[in-house]
Design a protein around this motif. Structure first.
Motif, PDB file in Angstrom:
ATOM      1  N   ARG A   1       2.220   1.808  -3.397  1.00 17.05           N
ATOM      2  CA  ARG A   1       1.183   2.298  -4.318  1.00 17.05           C
ATOM      3  C   ARG A   1       0.883   3.779  -4.074  1.00 17.05           C
ATOM      4  O   ARG A   1       0.780   4.554  -5.002  1.00 17.05           O
ATOM      5  CB  ARG A   1      -0.101   1.474  -4.114  1.00 17.05           C
ATOM      6  N   THR A   2       0.781   4.150  -2.796  1.00 15.82           N
ATOM      7  CA  THR A   2       0.340   5.521  -2.484  1.00 15.82           C
ATOM      8  C   THR A   2       1.514   6.482  -2.264  1.00 15.82           C
ATOM      9  O   THR A   2       1.334   7.690  -2.274  1.00 15.82           O
ATOM     10  CB  THR A   2      -0.502   5.536  -1.188  1.00 15.82           C
TER      11      THR A   2
ATOM     12  N   GLU B   1       0.848  -1.202   0.000  1.00 10.68           N
ATOM     13  CA  GLU B   1       0.000   0.000   0.000  1.00 10.68           C
ATOM     14  C   GLU B   1       0.888   1.259   0.000  1.00 10.68           C
ATOM     15  O   GLU B   1       0.614   2.226  -0.721  1.00 10.68           O
ATOM     16  CB  GLU B   1      -0.907  -0.041   1.251  1.00 10.68           C
TER      17      GLU B   1
END
Ligand SMILES: Cc1cc2nc3c(=O)[nH]c(=O)nc-3n(C[C@H](O)[C@H](O)[C@H](O)COP(=O)(O)OP(=O)(O)OC[C@H]3O[C@@H](n4cnc5c(N)ncnc54)[C@H](O)[C@@H]3O)c2cc1C
Length: 405
Positions: free
Chosen positions: A34-35, A31
């Motif tokens: 991704r962010t 995550e």
């Protein structure tokens, strides 16, 4: 006399770090990739751990885990700060390096303040980390025209009454945008090369200091890499590290380089930790494929390449341990630090590539992490001095002085 056993304290540190890496860090890694962000609640939790789990050593006197502090000495009373850091570093890197690079702390900015700063500057700049909240330091040497060629930096500094005025740009600075302060390298006169370098601590909010672009990178995507701009930036004279007398000799440049003596083994062990994670994933993948059956020629050949990779990772780990041990002993370790970093970065990339190969297309599946580790590892042969530069440094030394075995 050899002793490759971890002390009880080092072993406990490794177990605790591994559990944290497995249960907390690894689960947030995809995550974060991704962010490009790491949850603040996690960072606050790490900062609140006993002594604080931070990026870089914070001296004991200002509430940090300290160097030379009782709890970081071994049974014989010798400091083990760097050895413990290296053991912790491998486990946390096994969890996720970019998440760890977000940990609050002085980071690479710490060593120049420790090595070159006056007592007052140490108290003032490290004191920030004892304040409530999340705090970071950063280290700004690289410029658009000066990466490997650090002597060629073009950011200028000139004295003006009670301040120094800085003009120039720094690029690829880890945690540069969020840092409370940044150690900035500038020159009084480019013609003087390294002798003209000065180190300043520039605090966030100083007029004339601003943040440029944030890099969008192939790997380490959750770690902030910023461009910093200095436009007639007035830095108080009290922020010149070590004061003017510190720069009478070659100290300015040596201050920059001493940072690498402690950080390069750490970078090397991070690479080992990532590659070990990839290696473990590929090995488990092959075992699962076998389901207890006899290995095919293909599987045996892939397993052989993984076996060779294991030996390389073990060798890289020992180089990192040795360089860290020398740092703890106060021995000059520039060559060993370069060897550890150059070797570890190179073999880690090879081991990760072979791990991916062993898994075929499955190695590219995001959920298996190996493609991410492959992307993350590339930078290890670039930052803190590229592999080529490390090899040049080592070769120069070998030509100058007899090798010490
Ligand atoms: C994610 C990330 C984080 C970073 N964090 C920081 C940070 O916090 N602070 C900071 O100051 N910098 C940081 N850097 C910058 C990093 O240290 C530099 O990228 C690195 O020193 C290489 O410089 P360069 O990119 O300008 O490449 P160059 O120096 O231009 O090198 C390009 C190529 O030429 C080769 N080369 C250069 N000189 C020679 C030579 N004499 N002989 C043979 N080959 C040579 C190099 O090995 C390389 O392959 C970071 C970089 C990255 C990617």
């Amino acid at each position: 006399m050899f002793d490759f056993e971890l002390t009880r304290q080092q072993g406990q540190a490794r177990e605790t770090a591994h559990a944290l890496a497995r249960d907390v860090v690894r689960p947030m890694a995809l995550e974060a990739d991704r962010t490009g962000r790491v949850p603040e609640a996690f960072l606050a939790r790490m900062a609140a751990l006993r002594g604080g789990l931070s990026a870089g050593v914070v001296p004991k006197e200002v509430g940090g885990q300290g160097e030379g502090a009782g709890e970081l000495r071994d049974a014989r009373g010798r400091t083990q700060t760097h050895r413990i850091s290296i053991v912790l570093g491998e486990e946390m890197a096994w969890g996720d390096v970019p998440v760890m690079m977000n940990l609050p702390g002085p980071g690479l900015g710490g060593p120049p303040v420790r090595f070159a700063g006056t007592e007052e500057q140490n108290r003032r700049f490290f004191g920030v980390f004892a304040q409530p909240g999340l705090h970071w330091g950063a280290y700004a040497l690289t410029e658009p025209g000066a990466g490997s060629d650090v002597a060629g930096i073009a950011t200028t500094c000139r004295k003006d009454r009670d301040a120094w005025v800085l003009d120039g740009r720094k690029c690829f600075i880890t945690n540069g945008a969020r840092a409370d302060w940044v150690v900035v390298f500038a020159t009084v006169d480019r013609a003087q090369g390294r002798a003209g370098h000065r180190m300043f601590v520039v605090e966030r909010g100083t007029p004339g200091f601003s943040v440029g672009k944030i890099e969008d990178k192939m790997g380490l995507r959750a770690s902030e890499t910023a461009e910093l701009v200095f436009d007639a930036c007035r830095v108080p004279s009290a922020n010149l590290l070590g004061g003017e007398e510190h720069y009478a000799g070659k100290e300015g440049f040596l201050g920059a380089m001493r940072t690498f003596d402690v950080s390069r083994p750490m970078v090397g062990i991070f690479a080992v930790g990532i590659a070990r994670a990839a290696w473990e994933t590929a090995t488990a993948f092959l075992r699962a494929e076998l389901r207890g059956g006899a290995p095919s020629v293909r599987t045996r050949s892939l397993a052989e390449s993984l076996a060779a990779g294991k030996a390389r990772l073990d060798a890289a780990r020992l180089l990192c341990w040795k360089a860290a041990w020398m740092a703890d002993e106060g021995l000059p370790n520039a060559r060993e630090a370069s060897e550890a970093k150059a070797y570890a970065a190179r073999v880690a990339m090879a081991v990760c590539r072979d791990s991916m190969l062993a898994m075929g297309a499955a190695g590219l599946e995001q959920s298996r992490f190996v493609e991410k580790w492959y992307r993350d590892l590339k930078v290890f042969d670039i930052f803190e001095g590229t592999g080529q530069i490390q090899r040049i440094v080592i070769a120069k030394r070998l030509l100058r002085e007899p090798p010490v075995w």
